[in-house]
Design a protein around this motif. Structure first.
Motif, PDB file in Angstrom:
ATOM      1  N   ALA A 162       0.842  -1.205   0.000  1.00  0.00           N
ATOM      2  CA  ALA A 162       0.000   0.000   0.000  1.00  0.00           C
ATOM      3  C   ALA A 162       0.874   1.251   0.000  1.00  0.00           C
ATOM      4  CB  ALA A 162      -0.932  -0.012   1.207  1.00  0.00           C
ATOM      5  N   LYS A 163       1.935   1.223   0.760  1.00  0.00           N
ATOM      6  CA  LYS A 163       2.859   2.365   0.817  1.00  0.00           C
ATOM      7  C   LYS A 163       3.544   2.574  -0.527  1.00  0.00           C
ATOM      8  CE  LYS A 163       6.701   4.168   3.535  1.00  0.00           C
ATOM      9  NZ  LYS A 163       7.639   3.866   4.637  1.00  0.00           N
ATOM     10  N   ASP A 164       3.985   1.486  -1.145  1.00  0.00           N
ATOM     11  CA  ASP A 164       4.638   1.578  -2.461  1.00  0.00           C
ATOM     12  C   ASP A 164       3.692   2.115  -3.523  1.00  0.00           C
ATOM     13  OD1 ASP A 164       6.915   0.555  -1.317  1.00  0.00           O
ATOM     14  OD2 ASP A 164       6.642  -1.478  -2.109  1.00  0.00           O
ATOM     15  N   VAL A 192     -15.265  10.291  -4.388  1.00  0.00           N
ATOM     16  CA  VAL A 192     -15.350  10.255  -2.929  1.00  0.00           C
ATOM     17  C   VAL A 192     -14.735   8.962  -2.401  1.00  0.00           C
ATOM     18  CG1 VAL A 192     -16.945  10.168  -0.967  1.00  0.00           C
ATOM     19  CG2 VAL A 192     -17.332  11.802  -2.823  1.00  0.00           C
ATOM     20  N   LEU A 193     -15.058   7.839  -3.024  1.00  0.00           N
ATOM     21  CA  LEU A 193     -14.487   6.557  -2.621  1.00  0.00           C
ATOM     22  C   LEU A 193     -12.970   6.585  -2.748  1.00  0.00           C
ATOM     23  CD1 LEU A 193     -14.669   3.549  -1.822  1.00  0.00           C
ATOM     24  CD2 LEU A 193     -14.927   3.049  -4.258  1.00  0.00           C
ATOM     25  N   ALA A 194     -12.464   7.075  -3.865  1.00  0.00           N
ATOM     26  CA  ALA A 194     -11.015   7.122  -4.084  1.00  0.00           C
ATOM     27  C   ALA A 194     -10.335   7.985  -3.025  1.00  0.00           C
ATOM     28  CB  ALA A 194     -10.710   7.656  -5.484  1.00  0.00           C
ATOM     29  N   LYS A 195     -10.927   9.126  -2.710  1.00  0.00           N
ATOM     30  CA  LYS A 195     -10.344  10.006  -1.696  1.00  0.00           C
ATOM     31  C   LYS A 195     -10.398   9.373  -0.310  1.00  0.00           C
ATOM     32  CE  LYS A 195     -10.841  14.348  -4.115  1.00  0.00           C
ATOM     33  NZ  LYS A 195     -11.216  15.750  -4.005  1.00  0.00           N
ATOM     34  N   THR A 196     -11.438   8.615  -0.043  1.00  0.00           N
ATOM     35  CA  THR A 196     -11.540   7.923   1.237  1.00  0.00           C
ATOM     36  C   THR A 196     -10.454   6.856   1.358  1.00  0.00           C
ATOM     37  OG1 THR A 196     -13.922   8.333   1.250  1.00  0.00           O
ATOM     38  CG2 THR A 196     -13.100   6.622   2.740  1.00  0.00           C
ATOM     39  N   VAL A 197     -10.223   6.107   0.296  1.00  0.00           N
ATOM     40  CA  VAL A 197      -9.151   5.100   0.304  1.00  0.00           C
ATOM     41  C   VAL A 197      -7.801   5.781   0.510  1.00  0.00           C
ATOM     42  CG1 VAL A 197      -7.932   3.364  -1.084  1.00  0.00           C
ATOM     43  CG2 VAL A 197     -10.434   3.397  -1.041  1.00  0.00           C
ATOM     44  N   LEU A 198      -7.596   6.926  -0.128  1.00  0.00           N
ATOM     45  CA  LEU A 198      -6.343   7.665   0.057  1.00  0.00           C
ATOM     46  C   LEU A 198      -6.190   8.105   1.513  1.00  0.00           C
ATOM     47  CD1 LEU A 198      -3.782   8.964  -1.075  1.00  0.00           C
ATOM     48  CD2 LEU A 198      -5.170  10.937  -1.745  1.00  0.00           C
ATOM     49  N   ALA A 199      -7.234   8.635   2.111  1.00  0.00           N
ATOM     50  CA  ALA A 199      -7.176   9.058   3.513  1.00  0.00           C
ATOM     51  C   ALA A 199      -6.896   7.866   4.425  1.00  0.00           C
ATOM     52  CB  ALA A 199      -8.475   9.748   3.911  1.00  0.00           C
ATOM     53  N   MET A 200      -7.549   6.740   4.156  1.00  0.00           N
ATOM     54  CA  MET A 200      -7.308   5.536   4.960  1.00  0.00           C
ATOM     55  C   MET A 200      -5.866   5.070   4.820  1.00  0.00           C
ATOM     56  SD  MET A 200     -10.869   3.508   4.243  1.00  0.00           S
ATOM     57  CE  MET A 200     -10.279   1.984   4.927  1.00  0.00           C
ATOM     58  N   THR A 201      -5.312   5.191   3.632  1.00  0.00           N
ATOM     59  CA  THR A 201      -3.916   4.811   3.415  1.00  0.00           C
ATOM     60  C   THR A 201      -3.002   5.695   4.257  1.00  0.00           C
ATOM     61  OG1 THR A 201      -4.430   4.062   1.181  1.00  0.00           O
ATOM     62  CG2 THR A 201      -2.109   4.483   1.674  1.00  0.00           C
ATOM     63  N   HIS A 202      -3.300   6.994   4.295  1.00  0.00           N
ATOM     64  CA  HIS A 202      -2.491   7.888   5.126  1.00  0.00           C
ATOM     65  C   HIS A 202      -2.515   7.461   6.589  1.00  0.00           C
ATOM     66  CE1 HIS A 202      -2.556  11.386   2.061  1.00  0.00           C
ATOM     67  NE2 HIS A 202      -1.439  10.720   2.003  1.00  0.00           N
ATOM     68  N   LEU A 209       0.810   5.084   6.566  1.00  0.00           N
ATOM     69  CA  LEU A 209       1.813   6.085   6.893  1.00  0.00           C
ATOM     70  C   LEU A 209       1.712   6.568   8.332  1.00  0.00           C
ATOM     71  CD1 LEU A 209       1.714   8.256   3.652  1.00  0.00           C
ATOM     72  CD2 LEU A 209       3.242   6.357   4.210  1.00  0.00           C
ATOM     73  N   ARG A 210       0.617   6.194   8.984  1.00  0.00           N
ATOM     74  CA  ARG A 210       0.352   6.655  10.351  1.00  0.00           C
ATOM     75  C   ARG A 210       0.338   8.183  10.412  1.00  0.00           C
ATOM     76  NH1 ARG A 210      -1.359   1.952  11.474  1.00  0.00           N
ATOM     77  NH2 ARG A 210       0.073   0.360  12.115  1.00  0.00           N
ATOM     78  N   ASP A 211      -0.187   8.773   9.339  1.00  0.00           N
ATOM     79  CA  ASP A 211      -0.232  10.225   9.208  1.00  0.00           C
ATOM     80  C   ASP A 211      -1.682  10.693   9.318  1.00  0.00           C
ATOM     81  OD1 ASP A 211       0.022  12.881   8.609  1.00  0.00           O
ATOM     82  OD2 ASP A 211       1.123  12.582   6.735  1.00  0.00           O
TER      83      ASP A 211
END
Length: 182
Positions: free
Chosen positions: A120-122, A146-156, A160-162
């Protein structure tokens, strides 16, 4: 009625494959994985029999099968289908399409839901690009965006623990949705 539909399209295999892909994807979206797999694998067989396995027409079927495999936790197999989808899209210079963004977002979701943080980080730069592209192609208020942005936020948050970046992404998302509804 599905049997009647299939028999009426025997002389139009590519149309039949597209229809199987559409119905199979709908079945996938409501959790009918066994039925979805059957229809999607039949569609892929038709594309292969017709020499269309590297054609854009087959990518939706590859993506659906990747999603099925991911749902069933067959991560390596899912990765192969995601890779096949991306390869065909790239070969046809369609790696700036909405379909390409779908492949990236679903793949990121698979990494998150399977707790494969390193992958996911890569993939984060590709996911960020996919989110920007989806916003440009569909607009910020679109449910896919909206879904794509939510997945991006969840990835952070999860990878990334950000939390700060995630909160900023979600705040911006909420503002965009509010602006669109006014």
């Amino acid at each position: 009625s599905m049997l009647r539909l299939q028999s009426s399209l025997l002389d139009q295999p590519v149309v039949r494959a597209r229809l199987l892909t559409s119905i199979g994807t709908s079945a996938l979206n409501v959790g009918m994985l066994r039925e979805a797999r059957s229809m999607i694998t039949e569609a892929i067989s038709i594309y292969q029999d017709r020499g269309l396995q590297d054609d854009l027409v087959a990518v939706n079927a590859y993506l659906a099968l990747a999603r099925i495999e991911a749902e069933q936790r067959n991560i390596e197999v899912a990765q192969n289908w995601f890779g096949k989808s991306k390869a065909v899209l790239a070969a046809h210079a369609a790696d700036q399409s909405n379909l390409w963004t779908d492949v990236i977002v679903y793949q990121a979701w698979m990494f998150l839901s399977s707790k494969i943080s390193e992958c996911a980080k890569d993939q984060l730069p590709q996911l960020q690009h996919a989110v920007q592209l989806k916003s440009k192609l569909l607009g910020n208020e679109n449910s896919q965006t909206v879904l794509a942005k939510t997945v991006l936020a969840m990835t952070h948050v999860l990878v990334l623990r950000d939390a700060t970046a995630a909160v900023a992404e979600l705040d911006l998302l909420l503002l965009e949705i509010q602006d669109a509804s006014i």
